[in-house]
Scaffold this motif. Structure first.
Motif, PDB file in Angstrom:
ATOM      1  N   UNK A  36      20.374  42.367  41.756  1.00 33.74           N
ATOM      2  CA  UNK A  36      20.946  43.648  41.359  1.00 33.74           C
ATOM      3  C   UNK A  36      21.247  44.476  42.594  1.00 33.74           C
ATOM      4  N   UNK A  37      22.235  45.338  42.464  1.00 33.40           N
ATOM      5  CA  UNK A  37      22.605  46.242  43.551  1.00 33.40           C
ATOM      6  C   UNK A  37      21.606  47.383  43.609  1.00 33.40           C
ATOM      7  N   UNK A  38      21.073  47.660  44.794  1.00 33.22           N
ATOM      8  CA  UNK A  38      20.105  48.737  44.949  1.00 33.22           C
ATOM      9  C   UNK A  38      20.758  50.101  44.876  1.00 33.22           C
ATOM     10  N   UNK A  39      22.102  50.149  44.954  1.00 35.62           N
ATOM     11  CA  UNK A  39      22.784  51.435  45.003  1.00 35.62           C
ATOM     12  C   UNK A  39      23.465  51.781  43.682  1.00 35.62           C
ATOM     13  N   UNK A  40      24.349  50.886  43.165  1.00 39.12           N
ATOM     14  CA  UNK A  40      25.037  51.217  41.910  1.00 39.12           C
ATOM     15  C   UNK A  40      24.365  50.594  40.693  1.00 39.12           C
ATOM     16  N   UNK A  41      23.336  49.766  40.923  1.00 39.38           N
ATOM     17  CA  UNK A  41      22.517  49.171  39.879  1.00 39.38           C
ATOM     18  C   UNK A  41      23.222  48.079  39.085  1.00 39.38           C
ATOM     19  N   UNK A  42      24.395  47.639  39.516  1.00 40.26           N
ATOM     20  CA  UNK A  42      25.083  46.537  38.844  1.00 40.26           C
ATOM     21  C   UNK A  42      24.306  45.246  39.026  1.00 40.26           C
ATOM     22  N   UNK A  43      24.378  44.368  38.030  1.00 43.96           N
ATOM     23  CA  UNK A  43      23.843  43.028  38.175  1.00 43.96           C
ATOM     24  C   UNK A  43      24.852  42.188  38.946  1.00 43.96           C
ATOM     25  N   UNK A  44      24.359  41.302  39.799  1.00 46.31           N
ATOM     26  CA  UNK A  44      25.220  40.493  40.661  1.00 46.31           C
ATOM     27  C   UNK A  44      24.930  39.019  40.391  1.00 46.31           C
ATOM     28  N   UNK A  47      24.372  35.161  43.147  1.00 39.36           N
ATOM     29  CA  UNK A  47      23.840  36.058  44.174  1.00 39.36           C
ATOM     30  C   UNK A  47      24.770  36.166  45.378  1.00 39.36           C
ATOM     31  N   UNK A  48      24.875  37.370  45.920  1.00 41.40           N
ATOM     32  CA  UNK A  48      25.733  37.659  47.061  1.00 41.40           C
ATOM     33  C   UNK A  48      24.999  38.584  48.024  1.00 41.40           C
ATOM     34  N   UNK A  49      25.399  38.608  49.300  1.00 41.26           N
ATOM     35  CA  UNK A  49      24.737  39.515  50.256  1.00 41.26           C
ATOM     36  C   UNK A  49      25.106  40.976  50.069  1.00 41.26           C
ATOM     37  N   UNK A  50      26.229  41.263  49.357  1.00 41.33           N
ATOM     38  CA  UNK A  50      26.643  42.626  49.074  1.00 41.33           C
ATOM     39  C   UNK A  50      27.145  42.703  47.644  1.00 41.33           C
ATOM     40  N   UNK A  51      27.163  43.903  47.108  1.00 41.88           N
ATOM     41  CA  UNK A  51      27.678  44.135  45.754  1.00 41.88           C
ATOM     42  C   UNK A  51      29.198  44.189  45.801  1.00 41.88           C
ATOM     43  N   UNK A  52      29.866  43.399  44.982  1.00 43.41           N
ATOM     44  CA  UNK A  52      31.327  43.384  44.980  1.00 43.41           C
ATOM     45  C   UNK A  52      31.911  44.655  44.372  1.00 43.41           C
ATOM     46  N   UNK A  53      31.090  45.445  43.670  1.00 42.55           N
ATOM     47  CA  UNK A  53      31.585  46.650  43.001  1.00 42.55           C
ATOM     48  C   UNK A  53      31.557  47.864  43.932  1.00 42.55           C
ATOM     49  N   UNK A  54      30.457  48.045  44.678  1.00 45.73           N
ATOM     50  CA  UNK A  54      30.361  49.195  45.575  1.00 45.73           C
ATOM     51  C   UNK A  54      30.100  48.780  47.019  1.00 45.73           C
ATOM     52  N   UNK A  55      29.929  47.467  47.253  1.00 45.28           N
ATOM     53  CA  UNK A  55      29.622  46.890  48.561  1.00 45.28           C
ATOM     54  C   UNK A  55      28.289  47.401  49.110  1.00 45.28           C
ATOM     55  N   UNK A  56      27.416  47.781  48.199  1.00 43.69           N
ATOM     56  CA  UNK A  56      26.078  48.175  48.596  1.00 43.69           C
ATOM     57  C   UNK A  56      25.174  46.963  48.793  1.00 43.69           C
TER      58      UNK A  56
END
Length: 557
Positions: A36-44, A47-56
């Motif tokens: 999960x993204x620690x910033x926008x809380x989206x599920x990822x 798994x990726x090193x960054x969130x594709x939605x907010x790049x957090x």
């Protein structure tokens, strides 16, 4: 629910890395977890090193309820998998907490006839080796069916996301297709693939009025690292056989589908790196399968773990694409007959091609009664594995006056990736990696779909072809059922003559380059009995599911 009991036949092991181990071992305590993204809380997922939605940052792990919505399923009859005797259900579910996250899985504890899109599902884990596979079953209490998740971007809005680069002169103007050639084609020719490659290349070079001494570039897809049956060994193999000594060369699989070698050659010519580039593509899947059957060669061991799909029996693109076709039917009222008109058209056209693998007449009854491969696909929805090679020569535009035949010019290319590249996270109702590339094409030309005289559209499966028809704007999104009804619009004398050589469904699986070869013949007026009258503009699509591309070709006439 978790069970530690091993099934008698163990499924393929999923891919387990430092990044994915938490997911595959979640079932140890019966809980489903995602990054999960620690910033926008989206599920990822994956798994990726960054969130594709907010790049957090994505350094969080989140437990979810285990509930999901059934957004696709297919009953696989054709592709057996250890631990999964056919028929079995491969499915896709959207996670309830974040429907943008989808899992390829199996449905258990339910008869396929009882499944409906939009059903609420719950996770149940099955142990396979060191992993716990998340499977899903229908919840006992069913609410009204949920709608399918919304695609981002939506198919109807792809043009809004296309990027255009300001240029004074487009690179397409600096290159022409000067020659085209094809080897013999057939089922189980039992001929070394490099021999077919050389055969096609000899014909293409001669067709351009050149010799191998004139060739200063080589370009191919997918290159030397392809799996057996899918290539001849790449640039290195051909250079070793012919001694061309190119000043520029290219061989890669992560490009714009099989046509990527041609676009790369155009860029090399436009940039002054080469003057005449020989592009080639070879398949020998039919002979490869026969050699395996005879025990004369062995199936190579997988180089690594099996990935996100194979543990659930999704071992063929047919299985994944069948669920996209099912969703198109669900949302737009498309039927099996809709796909059948494509298969019948390709077979009728192949009857006019002396080299086509399948030329016998095909009726709608034949199509509908053929054995099931993976629902809703039957035998005639799938292309014909064969042995063949195709080659074209891309030359600098200033050489056109010296060519023995009229050059074929590339009006525009479409290559932009707008959809997610992962098959099960991508576009729901069309073949992934089609909509974005098609939208990009029309930003690079003043021509419109109504200007196209003949369409050579990728038809590894009938649904691929339908996806390209809608994506390119020959009919609206969701309107293919009416456009294809009766097959008249796509006939050789229709408003959009489609794959006049029979396509991959009947001519043979030449994997995209055969479509380009036919387009060249059509635009030169050299297609004989299958010639489309007055063809001056052609669209050629290449690939799909993986990054693909599309070319708009024209003649000076």
């Amino acid at each position: 629910m978790t069970t530690d009991e091993q099934p008698e036949a163990v499924r393929p092991q999923p891919q387990t890395t430092q990044e994915t181990e938490f997911f595959w071992t979640s079932g140890r305590d019966g809980r489903l977890r995602f990054q999960a993204c620690a910033e926008c809380r989206a599920l990822i997922h994956p798994p990726q090193p960054r969130c594709r939605h907010c790049r957090g940052h994505t350094d969080d792990r989140r437990e979810v309820s285990g509930f999901a919505t059934l957004i696709g399923f297919t009953v696989n009859h054709r592709f057996p998998t250890p631990g999964l005797p056919t028929p079995f259900v491969v499915a896709q579910v959207a996670i309830e907490e974040d429907p943008r996250v989808r899992l390829t899985t199996n449905v258990v504890h339910c008869a396929p006839r009882d499944l409906r899109l939009g059903m609420r599902m719950e996770v149940v884990f099955e142990r396979a080796g060191e992993a716990w596979l998340p499977l899903f079953r229908p919840c006992p209490d069913q609410p009204p069916p949920a709608p399918l998740p919304v695609d981002e971007p939506a198919p109807e809005r792809m043009r809004e996301y296309v990027r255009t680069a300001p240029v004074t002169r487009r690179f397409e103007e600096r290159a022409v297709i000067s020659g085209a050639g094809a080897s013999r084609i057939g089922r189980r020719l039992m001929v070394p693939p490099l021999e077919l490659t050389v055969e096609a290349c000899e014909k293409a070079v001669a067709d351009a009025g050149l010799t191998f001494d004139d060739i200063d570039g080589l370009s191919t897809y997918p290159g030397g690292g392809a799996y057996a049956g899918f290539a001849e060994g790449g640039v290195s193999a051909l250079e070793s056989a012919l001694g061309i000594r190119p000043v520029w060369h290219n061989g890669a699989g992560e490009t714009f589908g099989p046509g990527g070698s041609v676009i790369a050659a155009m860029l090399a010519v436009a940039g002054g790196l080469a003057r005449h580039v020989l592009c080639f593509r070879t398949v020998w899947e039919a002979t490869y399968a026969e050699l395996l059957r005879q025990g004369r060669i062995r199936m190579p061991r997988p180089a690594g773990p099996e990935g996100w799909f194979k543990p659930f029996g999704a071992v063929s693109p047919a299985v994944m694409l069948a669920m996209n076709a099912q969703r198109h039917m669900h949302r737009h009222g498309t039927t099996r007959e809709t796909l059948g008109w494509i298969a019948l058209n390709q077979r009728a056209n192949a009857a006019r091609h002396p080299d086509a693998v399948y030329r016998d007449p095909l009726t709608m009854d034949d199509y509908l009664s053929a054995r099931t491969v993976t629902t809703p696909f039957g035998l005639y929805d799938c292309d014909v594995p064969c042995d063949a090679s195709t080659a074209v020569v891309v030359s600098a535009a200033e050489t056109a006056p010296d060519l023995p035949k009229p050059p074929v010019r590339v009006e525009a290319v479409g290559t932009q990736i707008l959809e997610r590249p992962e098959w099960d996270q991508s576009t729901l109702t069309h073949e992934p990696q089609v909509l974005g590339q098609a939208a990009h094409l029309w930003t690079r030309t003043d021509l419109r779909p109504s200007d196209v005289d003949v369409a050579l559209l990728y038809d590894g499966f009938t649904f691929n072809c339908l996806s390209w028809i809608e994506a390119l704007g020959f009919c609206g999104i969701g309107e293919a059922r009416d456009f294809l009804d009766g097959g008249k619009n796509i006939a050789r004398d229709g408003v959009l003559p489609l794959n006049p050589h029979g396509g991959q469904l009947s001519h043979g699986r030449t994997h995209g380059m055969g479509l380009l070869h036919e387009a060249v013949l059509q635009l030169r007026g050299e297609a004989g009995a299958r010639q489309v009258a007055g063809a001056r503009t052609a669209v050629v699509s290449s690939g799909g599911l993986t990054p693909s591309g599309v070319l708009l070709l024209r003649t000076d006439g």
